[in-house]
Design a protein around this motif. Structure first.
Motif, PDB file in Angstrom:
ATOM      1  N   ILE A   4    -136.757 -46.865  38.280  1.00  0.00           N
ATOM      2  CA  ILE A   4    -135.354 -46.458  38.288  1.00  0.00           C
ATOM      3  C   ILE A   4    -134.562 -47.600  37.663  1.00  0.00           C
ATOM      4  CG2 ILE A   4    -133.392 -45.843  39.756  1.00  0.00           C
ATOM      5  CD1 ILE A   4    -135.579 -45.178  41.947  1.00  0.00           C
ATOM      6  N   ASP A   5    -133.723 -47.284  36.668  1.00  0.00           N
ATOM      7  CA  ASP A   5    -132.940 -48.366  36.083  1.00  0.00           C
ATOM      8  C   ASP A   5    -131.432 -48.118  36.115  1.00  0.00           C
ATOM      9  OD1 ASP A   5    -132.802 -46.451  34.114  1.00  0.00           O
ATOM     10  OD2 ASP A   5    -133.775 -47.641  32.579  1.00  0.00           O
ATOM     11  N   THR A   6    -131.014 -46.883  36.427  1.00  0.00           N
ATOM     12  CA  THR A   6    -129.585 -46.607  36.594  1.00  0.00           C
ATOM     13  C   THR A   6    -129.389 -45.716  37.809  1.00  0.00           C
ATOM     14  OG1 THR A   6    -129.664 -44.693  35.112  1.00  0.00           O
ATOM     15  CG2 THR A   6    -129.025 -46.794  34.133  1.00  0.00           C
ATOM     16  N   PHE A   7    -128.189 -45.766  38.351  1.00  0.00           N
ATOM     17  CA  PHE A   7    -127.888 -44.975  39.538  1.00  0.00           C
ATOM     18  C   PHE A   7    -126.493 -44.404  39.387  1.00  0.00           C
ATOM     19  CE2 PHE A   7    -125.977 -44.682  43.792  1.00  0.00           C
ATOM     20  CZ  PHE A   7    -126.860 -43.797  44.371  1.00  0.00           C
ATOM     21  N   VAL A  45    -124.158 -47.590  37.808  1.00  0.00           N
ATOM     22  CA  VAL A  45    -124.543 -48.995  37.873  1.00  0.00           C
ATOM     23  C   VAL A  45    -126.000 -49.120  37.446  1.00  0.00           C
ATOM     24  CG1 VAL A  45    -122.862 -49.711  39.595  1.00  0.00           C
ATOM     25  CG2 VAL A  45    -125.049 -48.832  40.341  1.00  0.00           C
ATOM     26  N   SER A  46    -126.324 -50.246  36.859  1.00  0.00           N
ATOM     27  CA  SER A  46    -127.680 -50.477  36.367  1.00  0.00           C
ATOM     28  C   SER A  46    -128.379 -51.540  37.191  1.00  0.00           C
ATOM     29  CB  SER A  46    -127.637 -50.923  34.909  1.00  0.00           C
ATOM     30  OG  SER A  46    -127.100 -49.905  34.104  1.00  0.00           O
ATOM     31  N   PRO A  50    -136.247 -53.582  36.665  1.00  0.00           N
ATOM     32  CA  PRO A  50    -136.818 -52.301  37.081  1.00  0.00           C
ATOM     33  C   PRO A  50    -137.012 -52.228  38.592  1.00  0.00           C
ATOM     34  CG  PRO A  50    -137.964 -53.126  35.155  1.00  0.00           C
ATOM     35  CD  PRO A  50    -137.049 -54.234  35.627  1.00  0.00           C
ATOM     36  N   ALA A  51    -136.761 -51.043  39.145  1.00  0.00           N
ATOM     37  CA  ALA A  51    -136.896 -50.806  40.580  1.00  0.00           C
ATOM     38  C   ALA A  51    -137.581 -49.472  40.796  1.00  0.00           C
ATOM     39  CB  ALA A  51    -135.519 -50.811  41.240  1.00  0.00           C
TER      40      ALA A  51
END
Length: 75
Positions: A4-7, A45-46, A50-51
């Motif tokens: 996941i890189d953006t939310f 938000v970024s 990486p998550a």
């Protein structure tokens, strides 16, 4: 593992949020996301890196509870 890189929160988020980015059980970063009533628009938000997990909590919660980069997150 999905990365996941953006939310982008749901459009009806009326409270400020802390977005806690987690990768492999450790906090990769913490982002502040203002309520739509403050920003006037849906914001994205970024992740600083990486998550594979994102945790949403009330704004300020992460700091009050000592959660920061490198903190361990357990189930």
């Amino acid at each position: 593992t999905n990365i996941i890189d953006t939310f982008e929160p749901m459009i009806n988020t009326y409270i400020d949020l802390d977005v806690i980015w987690v990768r492999d059980g450790r906090v990769a970063g913490v982002s502040r996301l203002p309520a739509i009533t403050k920003s006037g628009t849906v914001m994205t938000v970024s992740s600083p890196e990486p998550a594979n997990t994102v945790i949403e909590v009330n704004a300020g919660w992460a700091e009050r509870n000592g959660i920061g980069v490198g903190s361990e997150i357990r189930e």
